[in-house]
Design a protein around this motif. Structure first.
Motif: not given
Length: 67
Positions: A26-27, A29-30, A32
């Motif tokens: 998640k980190v 993906r956040d 980018g």
């Protein structure tokens, strides 16, 4: 520590938690970043990010024109 007790502590299995894995993804993906490869070995999670330039082009046509 006796040899039997020492062997019992060495045989303990260690593995990465699913929660830790999901948080790490998640980190990334956040931020980018594209994920190129994920390796999970025992308690260690390795996440290798792909090249950002390769993801931006979208096509691997090596400069060929569309028909």
């Amino acid at each position: 520590m006796t040899s039997a007790a020492h062997a019992a502590t060495e045989a303990k299995r260690i593995r990465a938690s699913e929660r830790a894995f999901r948080i790490a993804l998640k980190v990334i993906r956040d931020a980018g970043l594209p994920v190129g490869k994920v390796c999970i070995t025992g308690g260690q999670i390795e996440i290798h990010c792909a090249d950002v330039d390769a993801n931006e082009t979208g096509q691997k046509d090596e400069g060929l024109k569309q028909w």
